[in-house]
Design a protein around this motif. Structure first.
Motif, mmCIF file in Angstrom:
data_model
loop_
_atom_site.group_PDB
_atom_site.id
_atom_site.type_symbol
_atom_site.label_atom_id
_atom_site.label_comp_id
_atom_site.label_asym_id
_atom_site.label_seq_id
_atom_site.Cartn_x
_atom_site.Cartn_y
_atom_site.Cartn_z
ATOM 1 N N LYS A 66 0.823 -1.221 0.000
ATOM 2 C CA LYS A 66 0.000 0.000 0.000
ATOM 3 C C LYS A 66 0.849 1.260 0.000
ATOM 4 O O LYS A 66 0.356 2.343 -0.295
ATOM 5 N N ASP A 67 2.147 1.134 0.293
ATOM 6 C CA ASP A 67 3.049 2.284 0.277
ATOM 7 C C ASP A 67 3.753 2.448 -1.063
ATOM 8 O O ASP A 67 4.684 3.248 -1.183
ATOM 9 N N LEU A 68 3.340 1.686 -2.081
ATOM 10 C CA LEU A 68 3.936 1.784 -3.413
ATOM 11 C C LEU A 68 3.066 2.614 -4.337
ATOM 12 O O LEU A 68 1.838 2.521 -4.299
ATOM 13 N N ASP A 69 3.696 3.411 -5.166
ATOM 14 C CA ASP A 69 3.009 4.214 -6.183
ATOM 15 C C ASP A 69 3.761 3.996 -7.492
ATOM 16 O O ASP A 69 4.920 4.385 -7.622
ATOM 17 N N ILE A 70 3.099 3.351 -8.447
ATOM 18 C CA ILE A 70 3.715 3.039 -9.731
ATOM 19 C C ILE A 70 2.903 3.732 -10.808
ATOM 20 O O ILE A 70 1.685 3.558 -10.881
ATOM 21 N N ARG A 71 3.580 4.529 -11.632
ATOM 22 C CA ARG A 71 2.852 5.235 -12.691
ATOM 23 C C ARG A 71 3.734 5.447 -13.907
ATOM 24 O O ARG A 71 4.952 5.435 -13.808
ATOM 25 N N VAL A 72 3.062 5.673 -15.041
ATOM 26 C CA VAL A 72 3.740 5.990 -16.296
ATOM 27 C C VAL A 72 3.186 7.306 -16.792
ATOM 28 O O VAL A 72 1.973 7.455 -16.960
ATOM 29 N N GLU A 73 4.085 8.274 -16.988
ATOM 30 C CA GLU A 73 3.704 9.570 -17.543
ATOM 31 C C GLU A 73 4.744 9.951 -18.580
ATOM 32 O O GLU A 73 5.940 9.929 -18.294
ATOM 33 N N ASN A 74 4.297 10.281 -19.784
ATOM 34 C CA ASN A 74 5.185 10.681 -20.880
ATOM 35 C C ASN A 74 6.300 9.662 -21.115
ATOM 36 O O ASN A 74 7.471 10.012 -21.250
ATOM 37 N N ASN A 75 5.935 8.394 -21.127
ATOM 38 C CA ASN A 75 6.867 7.280 -21.340
ATOM 39 C C ASN A 75 7.953 7.177 -20.272
ATOM 40 O O ASN A 75 9.019 6.628 -20.514
ATOM 41 N N ILE A 76 7.692 7.699 -19.079
ATOM 42 C CA ILE A 76 8.610 7.564 -17.941
ATOM 43 C C ILE A 76 7.908 6.707 -16.885
ATOM 44 O O ILE A 76 6.847 7.082 -16.380
ATOM 45 N N LEU A 77 8.493 5.556 -16.586
ATOM 46 C CA LEU A 77 7.981 4.676 -15.541
ATOM 47 C C LEU A 77 8.606 5.130 -14.228
ATOM 48 O O LEU A 77 9.825 5.237 -14.119
ATOM 49 N N THR A 78 7.777 5.402 -13.228
ATOM 50 C CA THR A 78 8.276 5.838 -11.926
ATOM 51 C C THR A 78 7.730 4.914 -10.848
ATOM 52 O O THR A 78 6.530 4.637 -10.795
ATOM 53 N N ILE A 79 8.643 4.434 -10.009
ATOM 54 C CA ILE A 79 8.288 3.603 -8.857
ATOM 55 C C ILE A 79 8.638 4.421 -7.615
ATOM 56 O O ILE A 79 9.793 4.793 -7.424
ATOM 57 N N ARG A 80 7.617 4.707 -6.801
ATOM 58 C CA ARG A 80 7.829 5.458 -5.563
ATOM 59 C C ARG A 80 7.314 4.621 -4.405
ATOM 60 O O ARG A 80 6.383 3.836 -4.570
ATOM 61 N N GLY A 81 7.897 4.850 -3.256
ATOM 62 C CA GLY A 81 7.430 4.125 -2.086
ATOM 63 C C GLY A 81 8.082 4.648 -0.834
ATOM 64 O O GLY A 81 8.792 5.651 -0.846
ATOM 65 N N ASP A 82 7.839 3.919 0.250
ATOM 66 C CA ASP A 82 8.353 4.328 1.545
ATOM 67 C C ASP A 82 8.590 3.075 2.383
ATOM 68 O O ASP A 82 7.685 2.250 2.535
ATOM 69 N N ARG A 83 9.824 2.933 2.891
ATOM 70 C CA ARG A 83 10.109 1.848 3.837
ATOM 71 C C ARG A 83 10.172 2.493 5.215
ATOM 72 O O ARG A 83 11.029 3.330 5.474
ATOM 73 N N LYS A 84 9.243 2.085 6.067
ATOM 74 C CA LYS A 84 9.125 2.706 7.383
ATOM 75 C C LYS A 84 9.968 1.952 8.411
ATOM 76 O O LYS A 84 10.057 0.736 8.378
ATOM 77 N N PHE A 85 10.577 2.715 9.299
ATOM 78 C CA PHE A 85 11.359 2.144 10.390
ATOM 79 C C PHE A 85 10.394 1.680 11.465
ATOM 80 O O PHE A 85 9.601 2.464 11.988
ATOM 81 N N GLU A 86 10.426 0.383 11.764
ATOM 82 C CA GLU A 86 9.500 -0.157 12.758
ATOM 83 C C GLU A 86 10.020 0.119 14.157
ATOM 84 O O GLU A 86 11.187 -0.092 14.450
ATOM 85 N N LYS A 87 9.140 0.589 15.001
ATOM 86 C CA LYS A 87 9.520 0.942 16.369
ATOM 87 C C LYS A 87 9.128 -0.168 17.352
ATOM 88 O O LYS A 87 8.781 0.105 18.487
ATOM 89 N N LYS A 88 9.205 -1.435 16.911
ATOM 90 C CA LYS A 88 8.887 -2.546 17.804
ATOM 91 C C LYS A 88 9.958 -2.700 18.879
ATOM 92 O O LYS A 88 9.705 -3.213 19.950
ATOM 93 N N VAL A 89 11.162 -2.255 18.546
ATOM 94 C CA VAL A 89 12.283 -2.338 19.475
ATOM 95 C C VAL A 89 12.691 -0.910 19.806
ATOM 96 O O VAL A 89 12.744 -0.047 18.924
ATOM 97 N N ALA A 90 12.997 -0.666 21.064
ATOM 98 C CA ALA A 90 13.420 0.676 21.469
ATOM 99 C C ALA A 90 14.733 1.034 20.779
ATOM 100 O O ALA A 90 15.611 0.178 20.606
ATOM 101 N N GLU A 91 14.849 2.288 20.343
ATOM 102 C CA GLU A 91 16.031 2.727 19.599
ATOM 103 C C GLU A 91 17.324 2.483 20.361
ATOM 104 O O GLU A 91 18.337 2.130 19.764
#
Length: 159
Positions: A66-91
Motif C-alpha cells: 500500500k506504500d507503493l506508487d507506480i505510474r507511467v507519464e510521458n513514457n517515464i515509468l516511476t516507482i515510488r514508495g516508503d520503507r518505514k522504520f519499525e519501532k517494535k524495538v526501542a532505539e
C-alpha cells in the motif's frame, strides 16, 4: 640598521601528513554514521527484455504494497514508495542500523515499443515485478522461407 632574518618553514603550524589523512577519514566516517539514517535510498532494480515484454524487478524488502506508487507519464515509468522504520524495538536497544529507511523514487524511460496501458504489477517476497508487454507492431515476426516450393515453380511456369 640591523635586519633580522627568520627561517621560512612552509609547514610550520601544520600537522603531519599522516595526522591530516587520519583527521580526514575520521571526519568522513563520523559524518557518514550520523547521516546514515538520513540518507535517501533507492532499491536495486533488474530490467530485462524478452520477445514479448519488458520486465522490471525491484528489491523492496519490508515495503508494504500500500506504500507503493507506480505510474507511467510521458513514457517515464516511476516507482515510488516508503520503507518505514519499525519501532517494535526501542532505539537504544539497536546495536547497528545499516538498512536505509524512508521514501524512495526510481524512474526509467520506456521505449515507444511497449504498451504502457497493459502493465501488470506483482509483489511477492519483497520483490516487485512489473511486466510491460510490447506493442504488436514491435514484436518480432518470423517469415518462413520456402525453398523449392510450388509457389516458386508455379510463378516460373506461368511465364
Amino acid at each position: 640598521m640591523r635586519t633580522t632574518l627568520s627561517r621560512w618553514e612552509p609547514f610550520r603550524g601544520a600537522s603531519t601528513l599522516q595526522e591530516q589523512v587520519n583527521r580526514l577519514f575520521n571526519d568522513v566516517l563520523d559524518r557518514s554514521s550520523e547521516e546514515s539514517s538520513l540518507t535517501s535510498w533507492a532499491p536495486a532494480v533488474d530490467i530485462y527484455e524478452t520477445a514479448q515484454e519488458l520486465v522490471v524487478k525491484a528489491d523492496l524488502p519490508d515495503v508494504d504494497a500500500k506504500d507503493l506508487d507506480i505510474r507511467v507519464e510521458n513514457n517515464i515509468l516511476t516507482i515510488r514508495g516508503d520503507r518505514k522504520f519499525e519501532k517494535k524495538v526501542a532505539e537504544e536497544n539497536y546495536l547497528r542500523v545499516e538498512r536505509a529507511y524512508g521514501a524512495f523514487s526510481r524512474s526509467f524511460s520506456l521505449a515507444n515499443t511497449v504498451n504502457s496501458e497493459a502493465i501488470k504489477a506483482d509483489y511477492q517476497d519483497g520483490v516487485l515485478t512489473l511486466t510491460i508487454p510490447k506493442r504488436e507492431e514491435a514484436k518480432p515476426k518470423q517469415i518462413k522461407v520456402n525453398v523449392g516450393t510450388p509457389a516458386v515453380a508455379a510463378a516460373a511456369g506461368a511465364k
